[in-house]
Design a protein around this motif. Structure first.
Motif: not given
Length: 350
Positions: A36-43, A323-331
């Motif tokens: 999942v990715s946001g503004t300038g950050v992802s995980k 966007i986030g998902v269960q187990g991997l929260g939104a950035t």
């Protein structure tokens, strides 16, 4: 879905036919790899429930004779990526998804306990992604993640202390549900209505056509924080494709957000193609956003599926949804920014 069945005959006192009791153990194990990715950050990491929410459950019925049955349903959510349950405030197992006892007859069903709220179900059924994973609709969280009955959070997904009545299933395709729940506040308290909920859902499902509407109200800690939710869903199975329409609205005080989503599923090979486009409008504000999702699930069998999904959110200047998902929260993302998610996983029914 393969189930473990435990069946025992019980002698019926009022009938020559033996009463029957049945208990089933059932569940879903669903885990994937997501980014999942946001503004300038992802995980990147493992997610859970990308196609269907992971769960462990027990359910059963007993034939009481004369067309009357008793039933129970205990269902606990799980995070397969960590092995943890979804007990509030801990990682223990709790029957947070459903915990009910029912009486069923020719007149319908009376169900008591914790259950899906009547105002949530349409957002699940009329979403090609069943609200799950990076592609799932945001129509059930348009005022945020459901929380306590106060000034924050969206409409309830599950509701505790509920009494529900369901119409019988032999009404020519028509169905319905009425539901009330109590917040169980002291009668003399200034906020004695806090947590009280009432909901209604009516629908028609016959042949390729399915249509339903629902509405609900959750009392907050003050009348200004009362929350109302309403939605309408429509689908028509054309064989080669099943288009879906979902409209949903939530309002708390002066804040009102409305969602309009067009979706579709289509058989493709040994699986199913899924797609949706949603527009989310915040009243009297530029805090709007759009989401587009595409995905595919390939069925190895009736119980086992591998899937892949991509979702993308574009915010207007006043919104910062991500966007986030269960187990991997939104950035997280900045106002006016965008967010994306991609997920590949495997789901197994048992």
């Amino acid at each position: 879905m393969k189930r473990i069945l435990l069946t025992a005959g019980l002698a019926a006192l009022a009938s020559a036919a033996p009463a029957q009791s049945k208990v089933e153990i059932f569940g879903v194990a669903d885990v994937g790899v997501a980014r999942v990715s946001g503004t300038g950050v992802s995980k990147t990491g493992l997610s859970t429930g990308g196609a269907n929410i992971s769960r462990l459950g027990f359910r059963g019925t007993e034939d009481l004779g004369g067309g009357l049955k008793a039933g129970f349903w205990l269902e606990a959510g799980m995070d397969v990526d960590t092995g943890a349950g979804k007990a509030a405030g801990s990682s223990g197992l709790a029957f947070n998804r459903r915990s009910t006892v029912s009486l069923l007859g020719h007149w319908g069903e009376v169900r008591l306990g914790r259950d899906d709220s009547a105002s949530f179900l349409n957002t699940l059924i009329f979403d090609p992604f069943l609200t799950n994973g990076v592609g799932g609709t945001m129509a059930f969280t348009i005022l945020g993640i459901p929380g306590a009955a106060n000034a924050t959070g969206g409409a309830p997904i599950q509701i505790s202390n509920a009494v529900s009545y369901f119409l019988p299933p032999n009404l020519g395709g028509f169905y319905g549900q009425a539901q009330i729940a109590r917040g169980e506040q002291p009668s003399g308290a200034p906020n004695h209505n806090q947590g009280n909920y009432r909901g209604l859902r009516l629908g028609y499902r016959q042949g390729p056509l399915h249509a339903a509407l629902a509405a609900g109200k959750l009392h907050g800690d003050t009348s200004a924080n009362d929350l109302t939710a309403s939605n309408v869903g429509l689908s028509y199975d054309l064989g080669m494709v099943k288009p879906m329409l979902l409209w949903a609205s939530e309002k708390r005080g002066s804040l009102k957000v409305t969602a309009l989503q067009l979706g579709a599923t289509a058989p493709l090979g040994n699986g199913e193609l899924r797609a949706s486009y949603g527009h989310y409008n915040t009243a009297d504000s530029n805090a709007d956003w759009n989401k587009i999702s595409v995905g595919y699930g390939y069925n190895f069998s009736k119980r086992t599926q591998v899937y892949g999904t991509y979702g993308y959110v574009k915010n207007k200047d006043g919104a910062s949804r991500s966007i986030g998902v269960q187990g991997l929260g939104a950035t997280g993302t900045s106002p006016g920014g965008s967010s994306s998610g991609i997920e590949v996983g495997i789901r197994h029914f048992f």
